[in-house]
Design a protein around this motif. Structure first.
Motif, PDB file in Angstrom:
ATOM      1  N   ILE A  97     -10.870  -0.409   5.379  1.00  0.00           N
ATOM      2  CA  ILE A  97     -11.354  -0.094   4.044  1.00  0.00           C
ATOM      3  C   ILE A  97     -12.860   0.172   4.100  1.00  0.00           C
ATOM      4  CG2 ILE A  97      -9.559  -1.458   2.920  1.00  0.00           C
ATOM      5  CD1 ILE A  97     -11.678  -3.644   2.424  1.00  0.00           C
ATOM      6  N   TYR A  98     -13.397   0.691   3.013  1.00  0.00           N
ATOM      7  CA  TYR A  98     -14.832   0.962   2.953  1.00  0.00           C
ATOM      8  C   TYR A  98     -15.322   0.776   1.523  1.00  0.00           C
ATOM      9  CZ  TYR A  98     -13.876   5.248   0.447  1.00  0.00           C
ATOM     10  OH  TYR A  98     -13.471   6.139  -0.524  1.00  0.00           O
ATOM     11  N   GLY A 108     -18.072   3.731  -4.999  1.00  0.00           N
ATOM     12  CA  GLY A 108     -16.625   3.557  -5.035  1.00  0.00           C
ATOM     13  C   GLY A 108     -16.141   2.913  -3.752  1.00  0.00           C
ATOM     14  N   HIS A 109     -14.835   2.811  -3.618  1.00  0.00           N
ATOM     15  CA  HIS A 109     -14.247   2.209  -2.429  1.00  0.00           C
ATOM     16  C   HIS A 109     -12.875   2.824  -2.178  1.00  0.00           C
ATOM     17  CE1 HIS A 109     -11.783  -0.127  -5.252  1.00  0.00           C
ATOM     18  NE2 HIS A 109     -12.915  -0.496  -5.859  1.00  0.00           N
ATOM     19  N   GLY A 110     -12.366   2.602  -0.988  1.00  0.00           N
ATOM     20  CA  GLY A 110     -11.072   3.160  -0.642  1.00  0.00           C
ATOM     21  C   GLY A 110     -10.561   2.590   0.661  1.00  0.00           C
ATOM     22  N   GLU A 111      -9.394   3.077   1.039  1.00  0.00           N
ATOM     23  CA  GLU A 111      -8.786   2.716   2.327  1.00  0.00           C
ATOM     24  C   GLU A 111      -8.761   3.951   3.211  1.00  0.00           C
ATOM     25  OE1 GLU A 111      -4.318   1.658   3.780  1.00  0.00           O
ATOM     26  OE2 GLU A 111      -5.206   0.217   2.351  1.00  0.00           O
ATOM     27  N   MET A 112      -9.104   3.767   4.485  1.00  0.00           N
ATOM     28  CA  MET A 112      -9.089   4.865   5.444  1.00  0.00           C
ATOM     29  C   MET A 112      -7.706   4.989   6.065  1.00  0.00           C
ATOM     30  SD  MET A 112     -12.823   4.270   7.216  1.00  0.00           S
ATOM     31  CE  MET A 112     -13.030   2.524   6.838  1.00  0.00           C
ATOM     32  N   ARG A 113      -7.176   6.193   6.036  1.00  0.00           N
ATOM     33  CA  ARG A 113      -5.849   6.430   6.621  1.00  0.00           C
ATOM     34  C   ARG A 113      -6.037   6.727   8.104  1.00  0.00           C
ATOM     35  NH1 ARG A 113      -2.839  10.844   3.176  1.00  0.00           N
ATOM     36  NH2 ARG A 113      -1.066   9.423   3.037  1.00  0.00           N
ATOM     37  N   MET A 114      -5.634   5.795   8.935  1.00  0.00           N
ATOM     38  CA  MET A 114      -5.846   5.907  10.374  1.00  0.00           C
ATOM     39  C   MET A 114      -4.572   6.390  11.058  1.00  0.00           C
ATOM     40  SD  MET A 114      -8.964   5.202  10.868  1.00  0.00           S
ATOM     41  CE  MET A 114     -10.392   4.202  10.474  1.00  0.00           C
ATOM     42  N   VAL A 161      -8.076   6.314  -2.615  1.00  0.00           N
ATOM     43  CA  VAL A 161      -9.057   5.796  -3.568  1.00  0.00           C
ATOM     44  C   VAL A 161      -8.339   5.485  -4.879  1.00  0.00           C
ATOM     45  CG1 VAL A 161     -11.131   6.371  -4.887  1.00  0.00           C
ATOM     46  CG2 VAL A 161     -10.921   7.124  -2.500  1.00  0.00           C
ATOM     47  N   PRO A 162      -8.507   4.280  -5.431  1.00  0.00           N
ATOM     48  CA  PRO A 162      -9.292   3.161  -4.921  1.00  0.00           C
ATOM     49  C   PRO A 162      -8.562   2.438  -3.794  1.00  0.00           C
ATOM     50  CG  PRO A 162      -8.168   2.498  -6.916  1.00  0.00           C
ATOM     51  CD  PRO A 162      -7.878   3.969  -6.737  1.00  0.00           C
ATOM     52  N   ALA A 163      -9.250   1.497  -3.147  1.00  0.00           N
ATOM     53  CA  ALA A 163      -8.629   0.729  -2.073  1.00  0.00           C
ATOM     54  C   ALA A 163      -7.495  -0.124  -2.641  1.00  0.00           C
ATOM     55  CB  ALA A 163      -9.661  -0.166  -1.389  1.00  0.00           C
TER      56      ALA A 163
END
Length: 444
Positions: free
Chosen positions: A261-262, A276-282, A291-293
């Motif tokens: 996440i970031y 803002g914030h979110g999760e990175m799709r790895m 977005v959002p996380a």
């Protein structure tokens, strides 16, 4: 105030050597350079590695409510590494600098916004007379942004602030690294080994004593089951980990199946603002965002945001100005461990700008945004026609639909990108399935 945008998505200071990037990855980087267009405002001048389709530029400008004719796009001549990255020889070519100086004067540009404020960008700002009015220039001019993108420097900063981080160490000593790895592997604990400078998980590898560890945020997993195998692995990979300048290496306990996440923040003269914030799709390295996380619902998330503001406040006092991301992992027991900061125009900036300008309202509470980075779009006109025919294009009235964020007219064979805007998680998944059915994806 018009600004000069330089989309130098990868620099030698970020990764050690631009020449180490594969031709395919450089083509991907060239496509991703288009993301900076979404940060452009009326009258800006943009420096991009390759020219953009005029229809795509007009599309972006129309969605942003900007006159496309107010923008100037300047592309430097091809350099020693081709046309896909803004290498030093391209940005410092006399003919290019002359053209850029003319555009800067015509548009009355006062400041510069590079993706990464490296030494080349510092020299370019001084050459064009943009140093005096650019926020944070004194810090950048002393290689301050290189400090912020160091994974080793991050660990010192975070641990000094009492921020929870993965158990680990920083070393440039092969023997010390081997002892750390041996103790972890003997305990059945995988370790992620990180080059000090790299991006998107490209410089990371996992060393594991057990099979089946899926790499998230790393390029792969190496199975090492005994001490002899560990010594042989380090014989082979230590020069890669330290790089040509025998740099520091970060070693951390790796917790499998931990989403990345970031938090994105903006550091200005006035202070720090959470963007803002979110999760990175790895897959396994970064290939988009949510977005959002989803983890925003966890009790630990508020502490994560507090730690992000705390770290950003220190960087503000140090003199840094600009975008900043604080990255972390969410472990299976819902613990959040911070593992990196990046002081540059981060890869989420264009998505949050789309959220603010196109979606509007309290978009992080009212909508779900999914970024896809590897979409095999046809030519731009056909792309828009297909989205329109399927009623999938972005609709400002409903604040939902597909925004094409990167388009290369087939130049890279599948490195287009888009942002999907939906009312909730379920609708976002359905929209993604429809986009995949229309265009497919590449390189996942």
């Amino acid at each position: 105030m018009p600004k000069l945008i330089v989309s130098n998505q990868r620099t030698d200071e970020m990764i050690g050597d631009l020449g180490s990037l594969t031709p395919e990855y450089r083509r991907y980087v060239a496509g991703q350079a288009q993301r900076m267009v979404w940060l452009a405002e009326e009258g800006d001048v943009l420096v991009l590695p390759v020219g953009l389709d005029e229809e795509f530029l007009s599309y972006v400008a129309a969605l942003k409510g900007i006159d496309r004719a107010s923008w100037a796009v300047v592309v430097p001549p091809v350099g020693s590494l081709g046309e896909d990255v803004l290498s030093r020889d391209r940005l410092e070519a006399p003919e290019f600098v002359a053209r850029l100086r003319a555009a800067v004067r015509e548009h009355e540009v006062r400041t510069i916004l590079p993706f990464h404020f490296d030494r080349v960008s510092v020299r370019l700002a001084r050459t064009l007379g943009l140093d005096e009015h650019t926020p944070g220039f004194p810090f950048a001019a002393q290689s301050g942004t290189a400090l912020l993108n160091s994974k080793a420097a991050f660990r010192a900063l975070a641990v000094g602030h009492g921020v929870p981080v993965p158990f680990g160490t920083v070393t440039d000593d092969r023997q010390e690294a081997e002892v750390f790895l041996r103790e972890a592997l003997d305990a059945g604990q995988p370790v992620i080994v990180k080059q000090d400078f790299h991006v998107g998980g490209i410089g990371n590898e996992i060393v594991s004593p057990v099979p089946g560890v899926r790499p998230i945020g790393a390029t792969g997993t190496e199975l090492v089951t005994d001490r002899d195998a560990l010594a042989a692995h380090l014989d082979r990979r230590w020069p890669h980990y330290t790089g040509p300048h025998r740099g520091r290496v970060v070693l951390e306990h790796y917790t499998p199946e931990s989403p990345a996440i970031y938090a994105e923040l903006l550091v200005t003269d006035e202070g720090v603002r959470l963007v803002g914030h979110g999760e990175m799709r790895m897959k396994p390295v970064i290939n988009g965002l949510i977005v959002p996380a989803p983890s925003v619902r966890l009790p630990a998330f508020a502490d994560f945001l507090d730690h992000s503001r705390q770290l950003s406040g220190t960087l503000h006092r140090m003199g840094y100005r600009g975008s900043l991301s604080v990255d972390a992992i969410v472990t299976p027991d819902d613990t959040i461990l911070v593992n990196e900061i990046n002081g540059r125009v981060v890869g989420s900036a264009h998505i949050h700008r789309i959220g603010e300008e196109l979606v509007g309202g309290d978009y992080t509470a009212e909508r779900v945004l999914i970024e896809k980075r590897r979409v095999a779009f046809p030519d731009f006109r056909t792309t828009l026609d297909k989205l329109t025919a399927a009623s999938l294009g972005f609709d400002p009235a409903t604040r939902t639909g597909v925004v094409v964020t990167v388009h290369d007219n087939g130049r890279t064979g599948g490195f287009g990108g888009c942002c999907l805007v939906a009312e909730d998680d379920t609708a976002a998944r359905v929209l993604e399935e429809e986009v995949d059915a229309l265009f497919g994806s590449a390189g996942e």
